[in-house]
Write a protein that holds these residues in place. Structure first.
Motif, mmCIF file in Angstrom:
data_model
loop_
_atom_site.group_PDB
_atom_site.id
_atom_site.type_symbol
_atom_site.label_atom_id
_atom_site.label_comp_id
_atom_site.label_asym_id
_atom_site.label_seq_id
_atom_site.Cartn_x
_atom_site.Cartn_y
_atom_site.Cartn_z
ATOM 1 N N GLY A 118 -12.312 9.039 26.150
ATOM 2 C CA GLY A 118 -10.928 9.523 26.236
ATOM 3 C C GLY A 118 -10.268 9.701 24.885
ATOM 4 N N ASP A 119 -9.183 10.521 24.898
ATOM 5 C CA ASP A 119 -8.541 10.856 23.620
ATOM 6 C C ASP A 119 -7.575 9.784 23.114
ATOM 7 N N ALA A 120 -7.408 8.682 23.884
ATOM 8 C CA ALA A 120 -6.510 7.624 23.429
ATOM 9 C C ALA A 120 -7.218 6.274 23.431
ATOM 10 N N ALA A 121 -8.548 6.327 23.331
ATOM 11 C CA ALA A 121 -9.322 5.079 23.395
ATOM 12 C C ALA A 121 -8.921 4.114 22.280
ATOM 13 N N GLU A 122 -8.552 4.664 21.139
ATOM 14 C CA GLU A 122 -8.217 3.786 19.992
ATOM 15 C C GLU A 122 -6.867 3.105 20.168
ATOM 16 N N ALA A 223 2.588 8.171 27.958
ATOM 17 C CA ALA A 223 1.860 7.066 28.605
ATOM 18 C C ALA A 223 0.345 7.201 28.421
ATOM 19 N N LEU A 224 -0.358 6.145 28.847
ATOM 20 C CA LEU A 224 -1.820 6.149 28.815
ATOM 21 C C LEU A 224 -2.329 6.189 30.249
ATOM 22 N N VAL A 225 -3.319 7.024 30.514
ATOM 23 C CA VAL A 225 -3.930 7.049 31.844
ATOM 24 C C VAL A 225 -5.309 6.403 31.738
ATOM 25 N N LEU A 226 -5.498 5.330 32.488
ATOM 26 C CA LEU A 226 -6.761 4.589 32.443
ATOM 27 C C LEU A 226 -7.618 5.004 33.632
ATOM 28 N N THR A 227 -8.851 5.388 33.369
ATOM 29 C CA THR A 227 -9.785 5.689 34.465
ATOM 30 C C THR A 227 -10.714 4.496 34.611
ATOM 31 N N LEU A 228 -10.761 3.954 35.819
ATOM 32 C CA LEU A 228 -11.572 2.758 36.066
ATOM 33 C C LEU A 228 -12.935 3.132 36.625
ATOM 34 N N SER A 229 -13.865 2.170 36.537
ATOM 35 C CA SER A 229 -15.236 2.410 37.017
ATOM 36 C C SER A 229 -15.285 2.641 38.524
ATOM 37 N N ASN A 230 -14.251 2.196 39.261
ATOM 38 C CA ASN A 230 -14.246 2.413 40.715
ATOM 39 C C ASN A 230 -13.579 3.737 41.088
ATOM 40 N N GLY A 231 -13.299 4.552 40.078
ATOM 41 C CA GLY A 231 -12.737 5.876 40.335
ATOM 42 C C GLY A 231 -11.212 5.897 40.352
ATOM 43 N N GLN A 232 -10.592 4.737 40.421
ATOM 44 C CA GLN A 232 -9.124 4.701 40.449
ATOM 45 C C GLN A 232 -8.563 5.012 39.065
ATOM 46 N N LEU A 234 -4.936 4.365 36.620
ATOM 47 C CA LEU A 234 -3.631 3.724 36.548
ATOM 48 C C LEU A 234 -2.952 4.092 35.239
ATOM 49 N N VAL A 235 -1.633 4.049 35.275
ATOM 50 C CA VAL A 235 -0.852 4.483 34.124
ATOM 51 C C VAL A 235 -0.255 3.263 33.448
ATOM 52 N N ALA A 236 -0.336 3.244 32.117
ATOM 53 C CA ALA A 236 0.204 2.100 31.369
ATOM 54 C C ALA A 236 0.887 2.614 30.102
ATOM 55 N N ASP A 237 1.799 1.801 29.596
ATOM 56 C CA ASP A 237 2.431 2.137 28.320
ATOM 57 C C ASP A 237 1.684 1.486 27.163
ATOM 58 N N ILE A 238 1.102 0.321 27.452
ATOM 59 C CA ILE A 238 0.358 -0.421 26.434
ATOM 60 C C ILE A 238 -0.950 -0.908 27.065
ATOM 61 N N LEU A 239 -2.030 -0.838 26.295
ATOM 62 C CA LEU A 239 -3.311 -1.378 26.760
ATOM 63 C C LEU A 239 -3.717 -2.507 25.820
ATOM 64 N N LEU A 240 -3.859 -3.693 26.401
ATOM 65 C CA LEU A 240 -4.259 -4.868 25.612
ATOM 66 C C LEU A 240 -5.700 -5.213 25.964
#
Ligand code: FAD
Length: 396
Positions: A118-122, A223-232, A234-240
């Motif tokens: 993804g383009d926001a992995a960092e 925002a950040l869009v997280l793609t999970l291994s189960n296909g779901q 979720l949207v987050a503002d911060i990823l820790l």
């Protein structure tokens, strides 16, 4: 000319070694080189600071200049050691070459990074230092202090992930935790204790995505869009990212000093190189059961550092002692469900036995009446001392 005792790292391991050494020797010159500012702070406070409304400045308990003066130390802050020559007894630093009488490696651990697409992995942040906390704190407060519409996704439901989840949810943020295991603190707790913790944090509105990993992080507007291994998604503002730490062995390894999961030390804290010592999150302590065998382990907690610093100071003073760890349970800072955990020694055969809900013993078949480890939750945490007394000194 007498070269100084040279310490690399101004975390608890570095400063505590100086404190213990100064109790034995007021005069030997000490130089402490550290990549950060050198201020003293208690790292465990990083994961309960939001609930106490404390920012990075309030977490410093002793400024670097004060502690250096009190302990009679030459402090080279914002200075990185880039190489060790254990034959010439020198280190290369960003400020030039320094010679040493003895060298202490207290370089800590580094957050483990998993490859994310993804383009926001960092954008994934880790918090393992006061400086990291400063960045995290600034990003969060810029979004609005304790605002329930600020979404924080935490990768990892281990000790640090769960502590941050409790702290941030308690401070009013919308927290989601993602972990490949099917329960929080799976490596440390019996299943029913994990369920208790999961429910207690859910009571603070923590959302769980268990049995899943984050695969990709992409930016969408602010925002950040997280793609999970189960296909779901979720949207987050911060990823820790709180998926674990790995001992920082880079300098030692490059210098040919023996390293496994950490920098290998014996019971006097000596590495494989003469006059080079290590302790703290960077070290791998020798196993009592088979000294010298590659079965030692890292112990990235406060209590082992306090014990190791005392023994190391004695070694450096020329009056060597031998490191023995007493039983050292870990208190997990999840006020929604306080937990004290004392995992069994690695390789210990047995199973978790629930005495009552809130008290588990790790019991072996041959000695079922004895706890080889224990977990206490909620009001049962008050039994901690009684159970510690039951346990023999643990082998590392
Ligand atoms: P660090 O504190 O990481 O210090 C390493 C030092 O080395 C730093 O000053 C760094 O700048 C310096 N350094 C590294 N490389 C170089 C280089 N090449 N040149 C110069 N300087 C260098 N433990 C508990 O027992 N209970 C808890 O409740 C608890 N909570 C925690 C909560 C969080 C959020 C975290 C991250 C950890 C927690 N721990 C807890 C673990 C505990 O805080 C650590 O075990 C301990 O602080 C590690 O200290 P250290 O000195 O070994 O490493």
């Amino acid at each position: 000319m007498t070269h100084p005792l040279l310490i690399i790292g101004a975390g608890l391991a570095g400063w505590q070694t100086v404190r213990e050494f100064r109790k034995l020797d007021a005069d030997t010159p000490i130089t402490l080189v550290t990549a950060d500012a050198g201020d003293f702070y208690a790292k465990p406070t990083l994961s309960n600071a939001f609930g106490q409304k404390r920012g990075p400045a309030q977490l410093v308990t002793t400024p670097a200049a004060t502690i250096a003066q009190t302990l009679n130390v030459t402090l080279l802050s914002h200075t990185r050691v880039t190489a060790i020559d254990s034959v010439a007894k020198t280190v290369q630093t960003s400020a030039g070459v320094l010679a040493y009488r003895d060298l202490v490696l207290a370089t800590g651990a580094q957050p483990i990074r998993v490859p994310l697409a993804g383009d926001a992995a960092e954008q994934a942040l880790s918090v393992n230092s006061l400086d990291d906390f400063g960045v995290f704190h600034q990003r969060l407060t810029a979004l609005g202090e304790g605002a329930p519409n600020v979404r924080i996704a935490i990768m990892g439901a281990g000790l640090i992930g769960c502590e941050f989840a409790n702290d941030l949810a308690g401070a009013g943020y919308a927290v989601t935790v993602i972990d490949p295991a099917d329960r929080p603190l799976a490596a440390l707790l019996p299943p029913t204790a994990s369920v208790q913790l999961q429910e207690a944090l859910a009571g603070l509105s923590v959302h769980w995505h268990l049995g899943a990993t984050v695969q990709a992080v992409n930016r969408q507007a602010d925002a950040l869009v997280l793609t999970l291994s189960n296909g779901q998604t979720l949207v987050a503002d911060i990823l820790l990212s709180a998926i674990g730490l790995r001992a920082d062995t880079s300098l030692a390894q490059a210098a040919g000093i023996a390293c496994e999961r950490g920098i290998v030390v014996d019971r006097q804290l000596q590495t494989s190189a003469p006059h080079v010592w290590a302790l703290g999150d960077s070290a791998q302590y020798a196993s009592a059961a088979s000294p010298g065998a590659p079965t030692g382990r890292t112990l990235p907690y406060v209590m082992p550092i306090m014990a190791a610093a005392k023994v190391l100071a004695a070694s450096l003073h020329g009056t060597p002692a031998s490191l023995e760890f007493a039983a050292m349970p870990v208190a997990i800072k999840t006020p929604a469900l306080p937990i004290v955990a004392h995992p069994p020694a690695p390789g210990q055969l047995g199973q978790w036995v629930e005495q009552v809900l809130g008290e588990w013993w790790f019991a072996s078949e041959d000695l079922p009446e004895r706890a080889h480890g224990f977990v206490l939750t909620g009001p049962h945490t008050s039994k901690r001392m009684a159970l510690v007394k039951q346990m023999t000194a643990v082998a590392t």
